[in-house]
Design an enzyme around this catalytic site. Structure first.
Site, PDB file in Angstrom:
ATOM      1  N   LYS A 153       0.835  -1.214   0.000  1.00 19.32           N
ATOM      2  CA  LYS A 153       0.000   0.000   0.000  1.00 19.32           C
ATOM      3  C   LYS A 153       0.861   1.252   0.000  1.00 19.32           C
ATOM      4  CE  LYS A 153      -4.187  -1.628  -0.054  1.00 19.32           C
ATOM      5  NZ  LYS A 153      -5.005  -1.527  -1.253  1.00 19.32           N
ATOM      6  N   LYS A 164      -2.397 -12.428  -8.521  1.00 12.73           N
ATOM      7  CA  LYS A 164      -3.708 -12.944  -8.119  1.00 12.73           C
ATOM      8  C   LYS A 164      -4.837 -12.074  -8.677  1.00 12.73           C
ATOM      9  CE  LYS A 164      -4.249 -10.200  -4.014  1.00 12.73           C
ATOM     10  NZ  LYS A 164      -5.154  -9.861  -2.988  1.00 12.73           N
ATOM     11  N   LYS A 195      -9.552  -6.928  -6.707  1.00 17.05           N
ATOM     12  CA  LYS A 195     -10.485  -5.843  -7.054  1.00 17.05           C
ATOM     13  C   LYS A 195      -9.748  -4.682  -7.703  1.00 17.05           C
ATOM     14  CE  LYS A 195     -13.296  -7.133  -3.238  1.00 17.05           C
ATOM     15  NZ  LYS A 195     -13.373  -7.121  -1.785  1.00 17.05           N
TER      16      LYS A 195
HETATM   17  P1  TYM Z   1     -10.673  -9.272   0.925  1.00 19.51           P
HETATM   18  O1  TYM Z   1     -11.934  -8.501   1.059  1.00 19.51           O
HETATM   19  O2  TYM Z   1      -9.577  -8.706   0.113  1.00 19.51           O
HETATM   20  O3  TYM Z   1     -10.967 -10.712   0.376  1.00 19.51           O
HETATM   21  C1  TYM Z   1     -11.959 -11.528   0.963  1.00 19.51           C
HETATM   22  C2  TYM Z   1     -11.530 -12.982   0.931  1.00 19.51           C
HETATM   23  O4  TYM Z   1     -11.276 -13.387  -0.414  1.00 19.51           O
HETATM   24  C3  TYM Z   1      -9.979 -13.967  -0.507  1.00 19.51           C
HETATM   25  N1  TYM Z   1      -9.391 -13.650  -1.820  1.00 19.51           N
HETATM   26  C4  TYM Z   1      -8.802 -14.562  -2.597  1.00 19.51           C
HETATM   27  N2  TYM Z   1      -8.609 -15.884  -2.425  1.00 19.51           N
HETATM   28  C5  TYM Z   1      -7.980 -16.546  -3.422  1.00 19.51           C
HETATM   29  N3  TYM Z   1      -7.559 -15.944  -4.573  1.00 19.51           N
HETATM   30  C6  TYM Z   1      -7.732 -14.625  -4.771  1.00 19.51           C
HETATM   31  N4  TYM Z   1      -7.330 -14.057  -5.902  1.00 19.51           N
HETATM   32  C7  TYM Z   1      -8.380 -13.866  -3.759  1.00 19.51           C
HETATM   33  N5  TYM Z   1      -8.699 -12.559  -3.619  1.00 19.51           N
HETATM   34  C8  TYM Z   1      -9.312 -12.454  -2.421  1.00 19.51           C
HETATM   35  C9  TYM Z   1      -9.183 -13.328   0.605  1.00 19.51           C
HETATM   36  O5  TYM Z   1      -8.070 -14.127   0.954  1.00 19.51           O
HETATM   37  C10 TYM Z   1     -10.216 -13.233   1.689  1.00 19.51           C
HETATM   38  O6  TYM Z   1     -10.308 -14.459   2.387  1.00 19.51           O
HETATM   39  N6  TYM Z   1      -8.526  -8.412   5.321  1.00 19.51           N
HETATM   40  C11 TYM Z   1      -9.518  -9.215   4.645  1.00 19.51           C
HETATM   41  C12 TYM Z   1     -10.923  -9.044   5.210  1.00 19.51           C
HETATM   42  C13 TYM Z   1     -11.002  -9.301   6.675  1.00 19.51           C
HETATM   43  C14 TYM Z   1     -10.930 -10.577   7.318  1.00 19.51           C
HETATM   44  C15 TYM Z   1     -11.024 -10.304   8.697  1.00 19.51           C
HETATM   45  C16 TYM Z   1     -10.811 -11.891   6.838  1.00 19.51           C
HETATM   46  C17 TYM Z   1     -11.138  -8.358   7.644  1.00 19.51           C
HETATM   47  N7  TYM Z   1     -11.153  -8.955   8.858  1.00 19.51           N
HETATM   48  C18 TYM Z   1     -11.020 -11.340   9.624  1.00 19.51           C
HETATM   49  C19 TYM Z   1     -10.789 -12.917   7.787  1.00 19.51           C
HETATM   50  C20 TYM Z   1     -10.885 -12.640   9.157  1.00 19.51           C
HETATM   51  C21 TYM Z   1      -9.541  -8.801   3.200  1.00 19.51           C
HETATM   52  O7  TYM Z   1      -9.117  -7.737   2.839  1.00 19.51           O
HETATM   53  O8  TYM Z   1     -10.140  -9.676   2.370  1.00 19.51           O
END
Ligand code: TYM
Length: 329
Positions: A111, A194, A197
């Site tokens: 970031k 990967k 978004k």
């Molecule tokens: P976020 O919103 O970026 O993504 C949500 C979930 O999707 C998974 N993910 C992927 N898995 C495999 N391949 C990909 N290309 C891919 N892109 C996204 C992420 O690994 C995630 O599981 N910080 C977290 C949100 C969060 C969270 C938490 C998760 C906040 N508090 C507590 C678990 C527990 C996040 O930004 O995910």
């Protein structure tokens, strides 16, 4: 019964990475464990928030959770900002989180590179908020994709540090979870890295078929193999990985064989992949639309989730205050 927590940020529509990396596992786990799934709206505020978009994004993700099969009677489905216990625990955990370790986090360093004009404290302490989300319910399993592995390592460290500091085995040390398999990394369509978004390489669950077809047909490929069993370049590996995740095993095996025998026609493979993605997403897309326009239903789901999640979180905060020594007069 083991406790499970996971969340998805409310920064826009869900893509195939979110679905296969996380949401599909939430659905599989909801009947076997005590599950808490939430929409991480606080986490989305670290990157230039827009008030008009925020609520709409929460509604969209909530509808996508439900359309994908989360049963709000089985799992506790809630919105992060509905739980004041989370920012309280976040504040308390921040007192034991060191700036040095936070600065070394990969996602923070990324970031700093990608948004140098907005390196805010929320970004730095992002893993602490995530730890609060997880340990507030005493979770032991966290279904996430590969990109969250380091955050989970930090969650364990913060939980352990709290326990050591106060000489209590209070918080469990939660593990990332994918049914005993490696955590998943769903690749993007742009040749490397990967699906994400912000990377502009994603297929969204809500994409129309013609958009999906266009995106897949534009995926990066190469000139094709010239030798039997030739090693695949990364963009080709990525298309095969996507096909392995989305298509039937026979389809995958067929194209792998075509590749190994130097007969592959990438155009045909992409058409097949696009068709398989459309077949999978089409019913979801309709459900997402109808759920997101059903205000009374969404309201009911959110209230039920909030009440259940708060009951669990309130107990933790009560315990933590006592352990730390915060007492009422
Ligand atoms: P976020 O919103 O970026 O993504 C949500 C979930 O999707 C998974 N993910 C992927 N898995 C495999 N391949 C990909 N290309 C891919 N892109 C996204 C992420 O690994 C995630 O599981 N910080 C977290 C949100 C969060 C969270 C938490 C998760 C906040 N508090 C507590 C678990 C527990 C996040 O930004 O995910």
């Amino acid at each position: 019964m083991e406790k499970v927590v996971s969340g998805i940020r409310s920064t826009g529509n869900l893509h195939l990475g979110n679905y296969y990396g996380a949401l599909s596992n939430f659905v599989k786990m909801q009947h076997e464990h005590e599950c808490y799934f939430f929409i991480a709206d606080y986490h989305s505020l670290t990157t230039y928030p827009n008030p008009e978009d925020l609520h709409g994004n929460v509604r969209q993700i909530l509808s996508e959770y439900l359309a994908a099969g989360i049963d709000p009677d089985a799992a506790t489905l809630y919105i992060q900002s509905d739980l004041p216990e989370i920012p309280e625990l976040y504040l308390l955990l921040n007192m034991n989180a060191y700036v040095g370790e936070l600065e070394r986090t990969t996602s923070f360093k990324e970031k700093v590179r990608s948004q140098p004009n907005n390196v805010n404290a929320g970004l730095l302490t992002y893993p602490v908020l995530m730890a609060a989300d997880i340990i507030v319910h005493h979770a032991s399993k966290v279904p996430v994709g590969k990109d969250q592995e380091q955050h989970l390592e930090m969650t364990r460290r913060f939980a352990r540090r709290f326990n050591n500091m106060y000489q209590q085995e209070y918080f469990p040390e939660p593990e990332p979870y994918n049914f005993g398999q490696e955590l998943l990394k769903v690749p993007g369509l742009d040749g490397s890295g990967k699906m994400g978004k912000t990377e502009g390489n994603a297929i969204f669950l809500a994409d129309e078929p013609k958009v999906i077809r266009k995106k897949v047909m534009k995926a990066v490929t190469d000139a094709g193999p010239t030798e039997y069993n030739q090693e695949m370049a990364e963009p080709i590996q990525n298309i095969f990985t996507l096909m392995k995740i989305v298509s039937h095993a026979e389809t995958y095996d067929y194209y792998l064989d075509q590749y190994n025998n130097c007969k592959i026609r990438y155009g045909d493979m992409k058409k097949q992949l696009a068709g398989d993605i459309i077949d999978f997403t089409e019913p979801l897309r309709e459900k997402i639309k109808s759920i997101s326009s059903d205000d009374p239903y969404l309201k009911k789901v959110v209230k039920k989730g909030r009440d259940k999640a708060r009951a669990s979180a309130a107990q933790t905060i009560k315990d933590v205050r006592r352990i730390i020594g915060i007492e009422a007069f």
